[in-house]
Design a protein around this motif. Structure first.
Motif, mmCIF file in Angstrom:
data_model
loop_
_atom_site.group_PDB
_atom_site.id
_atom_site.type_symbol
_atom_site.label_atom_id
_atom_site.label_comp_id
_atom_site.label_asym_id
_atom_site.label_seq_id
_atom_site.Cartn_x
_atom_site.Cartn_y
_atom_site.Cartn_z
ATOM 1 N N PHE A 42 0.841 -1.192 0.000
ATOM 2 C CA PHE A 42 0.000 0.000 0.000
ATOM 3 C C PHE A 42 0.879 1.246 0.000
ATOM 4 C CE2 PHE A 42 -3.077 -3.052 1.574
ATOM 5 C CZ PHE A 42 -4.273 -2.611 1.031
ATOM 6 N N VAL A 45 -1.675 7.913 1.188
ATOM 7 C CA VAL A 45 -2.239 9.029 0.432
ATOM 8 C C VAL A 45 -1.833 10.308 1.154
ATOM 9 C CG1 VAL A 45 -4.391 10.134 -0.311
ATOM 10 C CG2 VAL A 45 -4.183 7.634 -0.336
ATOM 11 N N ASP A 67 -4.888 7.374 5.114
ATOM 12 C CA ASP A 67 -5.458 6.531 4.060
ATOM 13 C C ASP A 67 -4.355 5.957 3.181
ATOM 14 O OD1 ASP A 67 -7.956 9.007 3.855
ATOM 15 O OD2 ASP A 67 -8.246 7.011 4.679
ATOM 16 N N VAL A 69 -3.622 3.325 -0.533
ATOM 17 C CA VAL A 69 -4.159 2.696 -1.741
ATOM 18 C C VAL A 69 -3.126 1.738 -2.310
ATOM 19 C CG1 VAL A 69 -5.669 4.633 -2.364
ATOM 20 C CG2 VAL A 69 -3.347 4.552 -3.248
ATOM 21 N N ARG A 70 -3.611 0.786 -3.112
ATOM 22 C CA ARG A 70 -2.736 -0.055 -3.925
ATOM 23 C C ARG A 70 -3.570 -0.564 -5.098
ATOM 24 N NH1 ARG A 70 -1.602 -5.612 -0.446
ATOM 25 N NH2 ARG A 70 -3.692 -6.446 -0.722
ATOM 26 N N GLY A 73 -5.441 2.077 -6.983
ATOM 27 C CA GLY A 73 -6.546 2.666 -6.236
ATOM 28 C C GLY A 73 -7.742 1.765 -6.051
ATOM 29 N N GLU A 75 -7.786 -0.969 -4.340
ATOM 30 C CA GLU A 75 -7.734 -1.495 -2.975
ATOM 31 C C GLU A 75 -7.384 -0.330 -2.054
ATOM 32 O OE1 GLU A 75 -6.536 -6.084 -3.228
ATOM 33 O OE2 GLU A 75 -4.850 -4.729 -3.579
ATOM 34 N N THR A 76 -8.095 -0.233 -0.948
ATOM 35 C CA THR A 76 -7.892 0.881 -0.027
ATOM 36 C C THR A 76 -7.762 0.391 1.410
ATOM 37 O OG1 THR A 76 -10.263 1.216 0.281
ATOM 38 C CG2 THR A 76 -9.216 2.463 -1.494
ATOM 39 N N THR A 78 -7.623 2.271 5.585
ATOM 40 C CA THR A 78 -7.654 3.463 6.429
ATOM 41 C C THR A 78 -7.269 3.059 7.845
ATOM 42 O OG1 THR A 78 -9.416 4.474 5.119
ATOM 43 C CG2 THR A 78 -9.092 5.332 7.337
#
Length: 102
Positions: A42, A45, A67, A69-70, A73, A75-76, A78
């Motif tokens: 990941f 952000v 946050d 992402v990978r 975007g 997959e997220t 937090t």
């Protein structure tokens, strides 16, 4: 862990973890989960505030949020760390491809 949940039947799959409280600082807990998630591919952000010195944002007094992402975007993740009564509690939520759940 205080609580965990996951649903691999959805696409994307979702999972969450409420970690136990710690006397570590919120920043230390956020750093731990940042290292863990970036180790899984990941990317953090950037925070919305240009004046922020880190990529974590303050959601409310005593709360840090970062946050990630990978997969372009799709997959997220937090991480939220709340501090109260000199204890920090982290919550991690992810939304990933079902094949990514371990």
């Amino acid at each position: 862990a205080l609580a965990t949940s996951f649903d691999a039947s959805a696409s994307p799959a979702v999972a969450s973890l409420v970690a136990g409280s710690s006397t570590s600082s919120a920043s230390e807990m956020l750093d731990y989960y940042t290292k863990t998630l970036t180790g899984e591919g990941f990317t953090a952000v950037p925070a919305a505030s240009a004046s922020s010195s880190t990529s974590a944002s303050m959601a409310a007094a005593g709360t840090l949020v970062r946050d990630f992402v990978r997969s372009n975007g799709s997959e997220t993740a937090t991480v939220t760390v709340v501090t109260a009564n000199k204890q920090a509690v982290a919550t991690v939520g992810v939304s990933v491809a079902p094949s990514s759940l371990k």
